[in-house]
Design a protein around this motif. Structure first.
Motif, PDB file in Angstrom:
ATOM      1  N   PHE A 135       0.736  -1.133   0.145  1.00  0.00           N
ATOM      2  CA  PHE A 135       0.094  -0.079   0.131  1.00  0.00           C
ATOM      3  C   PHE A 135       0.985   1.164   0.012  1.00  0.00           C
ATOM      4  N   ALA A 136       1.811   1.163   0.712  1.00  0.00           N
ATOM      5  CA  ALA A 136       2.805   2.453   0.929  1.00  0.00           C
ATOM      6  C   ALA A 136       3.385   2.679  -0.540  1.00  0.00           C
ATOM      7  N   ILE A 137       3.890   1.812  -1.144  1.00  0.00           N
ATOM      8  CA  ILE A 137       4.599   2.108  -2.394  1.00  0.00           C
ATOM      9  C   ILE A 137       3.569   2.364  -3.673  1.00  0.00           C
ATOM     10  N   SER A 138       2.306   1.865  -3.455  1.00  0.00           N
ATOM     11  CA  SER A 138       1.213   2.210  -4.461  1.00  0.00           C
ATOM     12  C   SER A 138       0.753   3.823  -4.293  1.00  0.00           C
ATOM     13  N   ALA A 139       1.074   4.081  -3.048  1.00  0.00           N
ATOM     14  CA  ALA A 139       0.798   5.561  -2.854  1.00  0.00           C
ATOM     15  C   ALA A 139       1.897   6.552  -3.487  1.00  0.00           C
ATOM     16  N   LEU A 140       3.032   5.936  -3.477  1.00  0.00           N
ATOM     17  CA  LEU A 140       4.275   6.725  -4.414  1.00  0.00           C
ATOM     18  C   LEU A 140       3.941   6.852  -5.758  1.00  0.00           C
ATOM     19  N   ALA A 141       3.130   5.808  -6.267  1.00  0.00           N
ATOM     20  CA  ALA A 141       2.805   5.815  -7.741  1.00  0.00           C
ATOM     21  C   ALA A 141       1.558   6.859  -7.859  1.00  0.00           C
ATOM     22  N   VAL A 142       0.642   6.560  -7.096  1.00  0.00           N
ATOM     23  CA  VAL A 142      -0.586   7.360  -7.232  1.00  0.00           C
ATOM     24  C   VAL A 142      -0.064   9.141  -6.933  1.00  0.00           C
ATOM     25  N   GLY A 143       0.791   9.160  -6.004  1.00  0.00           N
ATOM     26  CA  GLY A 143       1.163  10.573  -5.624  1.00  0.00           C
ATOM     27  C   GLY A 143       1.827  11.056  -6.918  1.00  0.00           C
ATOM     28  N   GLY A 144       2.828  10.416  -7.571  1.00  0.00           N
ATOM     29  CA  GLY A 144       3.396  10.661  -8.939  1.00  0.00           C
ATOM     30  C   GLY A 144       2.222  11.045  -9.957  1.00  0.00           C
ATOM     31  N   LEU A 145       1.097  10.203 -10.152  1.00  0.00           N
ATOM     32  CA  LEU A 145       0.253  10.354 -10.981  1.00  0.00           C
ATOM     33  C   LEU A 145      -0.466  11.813 -10.640  1.00  0.00           C
ATOM     34  N   PHE A 146      -0.777  12.065  -9.360  1.00  0.00           N
ATOM     35  CA  PHE A 146      -1.275  13.192  -9.150  1.00  0.00           C
ATOM     36  C   PHE A 146      -0.552  14.464  -9.540  1.00  0.00           C
ATOM     37  N   VAL A 147       0.778  14.344  -9.283  1.00  0.00           N
ATOM     38  CA  VAL A 147       1.531  15.473  -9.666  1.00  0.00           C
ATOM     39  C   VAL A 147       1.620  15.588 -11.228  1.00  0.00           C
ATOM     40  N   ALA A 148       1.553  14.531 -11.963  1.00  0.00           N
ATOM     41  CA  ALA A 148       1.531  14.667 -13.527  1.00  0.00           C
ATOM     42  C   ALA A 148       0.170  15.203 -13.858  1.00  0.00           C
ATOM     43  N   LEU A 149      -0.904  14.989 -13.225  1.00  0.00           N
ATOM     44  CA  LEU A 149      -2.245  15.158 -13.633  1.00  0.00           C
ATOM     45  C   LEU A 149      -2.225  16.996 -13.404  1.00  0.00           C
ATOM     46  N   VAL A 150      -1.502  17.357 -12.060  1.00  0.00           N
ATOM     47  CA  VAL A 150      -1.392  18.816 -11.824  1.00  0.00           C
ATOM     48  C   VAL A 150      -0.703  19.526 -13.046  1.00  0.00           C
ATOM     49  N   GLY A 151       0.347  18.936 -13.259  1.00  0.00           N
ATOM     50  CA  GLY A 151       1.329  19.429 -14.578  1.00  0.00           C
ATOM     51  C   GLY A 151       0.398  19.471 -15.925  1.00  0.00           C
ATOM     52  N   LYS A 152      -0.277  18.568 -16.081  1.00  0.00           N
ATOM     53  CA  LYS A 152      -1.004  18.676 -17.496  1.00  0.00           C
ATOM     54  C   LYS A 152      -2.018  19.607 -17.317  1.00  0.00           C
ATOM     55  N   ARG A 153      -2.887  19.951 -16.163  1.00  0.00           N
ATOM     56  CA  ARG A 153      -3.554  21.015 -16.000  1.00  0.00           C
ATOM     57  C   ARG A 153      -2.900  22.413 -15.983  1.00  0.00           C
ATOM     58  N   LYS A 154      -1.761  22.567 -15.393  1.00  0.00           N
ATOM     59  CA  LYS A 154      -1.134  23.839 -15.550  1.00  0.00           C
ATOM     60  C   LYS A 154      -0.228  23.842 -16.934  1.00  0.00           C
TER      61      LYS A 154
ATOM     62  N   GLY B 124       2.988   4.611 -18.005  1.00  0.00           N
ATOM     63  CA  GLY B 124       4.106   5.432 -17.184  1.00  0.00           C
ATOM     64  C   GLY B 124       5.380   5.845 -17.806  1.00  0.00           C
ATOM     65  N   PHE B 125       5.821   4.673 -18.273  1.00  0.00           N
ATOM     66  CA  PHE B 125       7.057   4.734 -19.211  1.00  0.00           C
ATOM     67  C   PHE B 125       6.975   5.635 -20.743  1.00  0.00           C
ATOM     68  N   THR B 126       5.605   5.723 -21.013  1.00  0.00           N
ATOM     69  CA  THR B 126       5.564   6.377 -22.250  1.00  0.00           C
ATOM     70  C   THR B 126       4.821   7.828 -22.156  1.00  0.00           C
ATOM     71  N   LYS B 127       4.561   8.057 -20.807  1.00  0.00           N
ATOM     72  CA  LYS B 127       4.158   9.286 -19.998  1.00  0.00           C
ATOM     73  C   LYS B 127       2.574   9.554 -20.742  1.00  0.00           C
ATOM     74  N   ASN B 128       1.855   8.606 -20.916  1.00  0.00           N
ATOM     75  CA  ASN B 128       0.687   8.772 -21.268  1.00  0.00           C
ATOM     76  C   ASN B 128      -0.336   9.052 -19.893  1.00  0.00           C
ATOM     77  N   ILE B 129      -0.678  10.040 -19.637  1.00  0.00           N
ATOM     78  CA  ILE B 129      -1.096  10.414 -18.350  1.00  0.00           C
ATOM     79  C   ILE B 129      -2.640   9.729 -18.537  1.00  0.00           C
ATOM     80  N   TYR B 130      -3.400  10.207 -19.315  1.00  0.00           N
ATOM     81  CA  TYR B 130      -4.898   9.605 -19.252  1.00  0.00           C
ATOM     82  C   TYR B 130      -4.946   8.146 -18.928  1.00  0.00           C
ATOM     83  N   ALA B 131      -4.170   7.425 -19.779  1.00  0.00           N
ATOM     84  CA  ALA B 131      -4.040   6.136 -19.681  1.00  0.00           C
ATOM     85  C   ALA B 131      -3.604   5.394 -18.330  1.00  0.00           C
ATOM     86  N   ALA B 132      -2.705   6.229 -17.742  1.00  0.00           N
ATOM     87  CA  ALA B 132      -2.345   5.922 -16.249  1.00  0.00           C
ATOM     88  C   ALA B 132      -3.047   6.187 -15.422  1.00  0.00           C
ATOM     89  N   ALA B 133      -3.857   7.188 -15.831  1.00  0.00           N
ATOM     90  CA  ALA B 133      -5.258   7.498 -14.661  1.00  0.00           C
ATOM     91  C   ALA B 133      -6.151   6.474 -14.780  1.00  0.00           C
TER      92      ALA B 133
END
Length: 346
Positions: free
Chosen positions: A187-206, A270-279
Motif C-alpha cells: 500500500f505504501a509503494i502504491s501511494a508513491l505511484a498515485v502521488g506521482g500520477l497526481f503530480v503529473a495530472l497537476v502538471g497537465k492542467r497547468k 508510465g514509461f510512455t508518459k500517457n497520463i490519461y491511460a495511467a489515470a
C-alpha cells in the motif's frame, strides 16, 4: 484454546450483506485513491525539499491539506460498513491495540495541521524547517497506515487474540504476522505511484512539462517496484488463502489476472508518459484490489463467519438514510471544490 470461543456473537445487519459490502468497496476505493495521493504527494514534496525545494514541491504542498480533508471524509463510510458487517472481529482488534488505535486520532490531527503550516508558512519555515515538518507529516501518515494494517490483519486472526490475557492493557499488535509487512509496503509503494500520477495530472492542467516528467517518473518506477511487493504479499498469505487466486476460486483468479494486466498497462502508460491511460488503469485497478482484499478477508474468516449466515433484520430505513446523506454530501463537496477551483483561477 479454541479461537472460535474468543469470537463474540454475530452482530445483525439491517439489509442483505451484499449492499454494505459493495458500498464498502466503492467508498474504500475512493478513500484509497485520495489517501495515496496525500501520502505519495507528501513523500515527493519531502524528497524534493532535500535538494532545496522545487516548483513541484511548493505547488503540490498547497493541495495536500484539501486532499487530506477529502481522504478523511471518504475513509469514514468504509470503516462504518466494515464494522456493520464484521463488527465482532473489527471491534475486538480495536480493543486489543486500543492504545495505538486511539493515538491515531491525535497523530492524524497533528499531521493535518502540519500540512497547513507547511503550506501557509512555506517561506518563513526556511529550507530546514520545511524538511523537518514534512518528515514529521510523513511519519504521522506512515504511523496511521501501519496501525490500520495492524488492525485489519489482527481482526482476521482470532487465534492471536489470546495475547490479550498476557497483555490486557491495549498494547497488542499483529507484529508476528508475516502478512503484515508486505501488505503495508504494498500500500505504501502504491501511494508513491498515485502521488506521482497526481503530480503529473497537476502538471497537465497547468501545462508544466517538468511536473509531468517528475510525476510519471515516480508513477512508473514505483509501480515497477510494487510488482515485487505484490508478489511478496501474495506469497506471504496462508496457503489456503493464496490458492483462491491460483485457480481454486475462479472469480478471485480472474481478478488477479485482471490486476496483472492492469499493472502492465500502468507500466506502459508510465514509461510512455500517457497520463490519461495511467489515470484510467489506476482508477480501474484500485477497486479490483479492493474486491480482492474483501475475498481475502472472507477466506480468512470462513471458519468463524460467512456472509450467508449473517442475520438480516430487513430494516431498510438506516440504509436509505445513508444513501440520501451520501448523495447530498457528495453534491456539497463537488460544489465546494468548484468554488475553490474558481477562486484559484481568479
Amino acid at each position: 484454546m479454541d479461537p472460535s470461543s474468543l469470537v463474540p456473537a454475530v452482530i445483525g445487519i439491517s439489509v442483505h450483506p451484499i449492499w454494505p459490502v459493495t458500498l464498502s468497496i466503492v467508498t474504500f476505493s475512493v478513500h484509497l485513491l485520495l489517501m495515496n495521493a496525500v501520502f505519495g504527494g507528501a513523500a515527493i514534496v519531502f524528497i524534493h525539499s532535500l535538494s532545496g525545494g522545487t516548483p513541484v514541491s511548493q505547488n503540490i504542498s498547497r493541495k495536500l491539506p484539501t486532499l487530506l480533508a477529502l481522504a478523511i471524509n471518504a475513509g469514514v463510510p468504509p470503516l462504518l460498513f466494515l464494522q456493520a458487517v464484521y463488527g465482532q472481529f473489527s471491534y475486538v482488534s480495536s480493543i486489543l491495540m486500543a492504545v495505538f488505535w486511539l493515538a491515531v486520532i491525535a497523530v492524524l490531527i497533528s499531521g493535518y495541521y502540519g500540512l497547513y503550516i507547511h503550506n501557509y508558512r512555506y517561506e518563513k519555515l526556511g529550507a530546514t524547517g520545511r524538511k523537518l515538518l514534512m518528515l514529521g507529516v510523513l511519519c504521522a501518515i506512515s504511523y496511521i497506515g501501519f496501525m490500520l494494517s495492524n488492525k485489519m490483519t489482527l481482526m482476521l486472526r482470532p487465534e492471536a487474540w489470546s495475547e490479550y490475557f498476557a497483555d490486557p492493557d491495549g498494547f497488542v499488535l499483529n507484529l508476528s504476522d508475516p502478512v503484515l509487512y508486505p501488505r503495508f509496503m504494498h500500500f505504501a509503494i502504491s501511494a508513491l505511484a498515485v502521488g506521482g500520477l497526481f503530480v503529473a495530472l497537476v502538471g497537465k492542467r497547468k501545462g508544466e512539462q517538468s511536473f509531468i516528467d517528475t510525476g510519471m517518473k515516480w508513477f512508473s518506477r514505483s509501480t515497477l517496484v510494487n510488482v515485487i511487493m505484490g508478489v511478496w504479499f501474495l506469497l506471504a498469505l496462508p496457503r489456503e488463502v493464496m490458492l483462491i487466486f491460483m485457480g481454486q476460486d475462479m472469480p478471485a483468479t480472474v481478478l488477479l489476472c485482471a490486476g496483472l494486466l492492469a499493472t502492465f498497462g500502468m507500466l506502459h502508460a508510465g514509461f510512455t508518459k500517457n497520463i490519461y491511460a495511467a489515470a484510467a488503469t489506476t482508477v480501474f485497478i484500485v477497486p479490483v484490489m479492493a474486491v480482492m482484499r474483501h475475498l481475502v478477508r472472507q477466506k480468512y474468516l470462513e471458519p468463524y463467519f460467512t456472509l450467508d449466515t449473517a442475520p438480516v433484520s430487513g430494516d431498510w430505513d438506516p440504509f436509505i438514510l445513508f444513501i440520501v446523506s451520501l448523495i447530498a454530501g457528495g453534491l456539497c463537496i463537488v460544489y465546494m471544490l468548484k468554488l475553490m477551483l474558481r477562486a484559484e483561477r481568479g
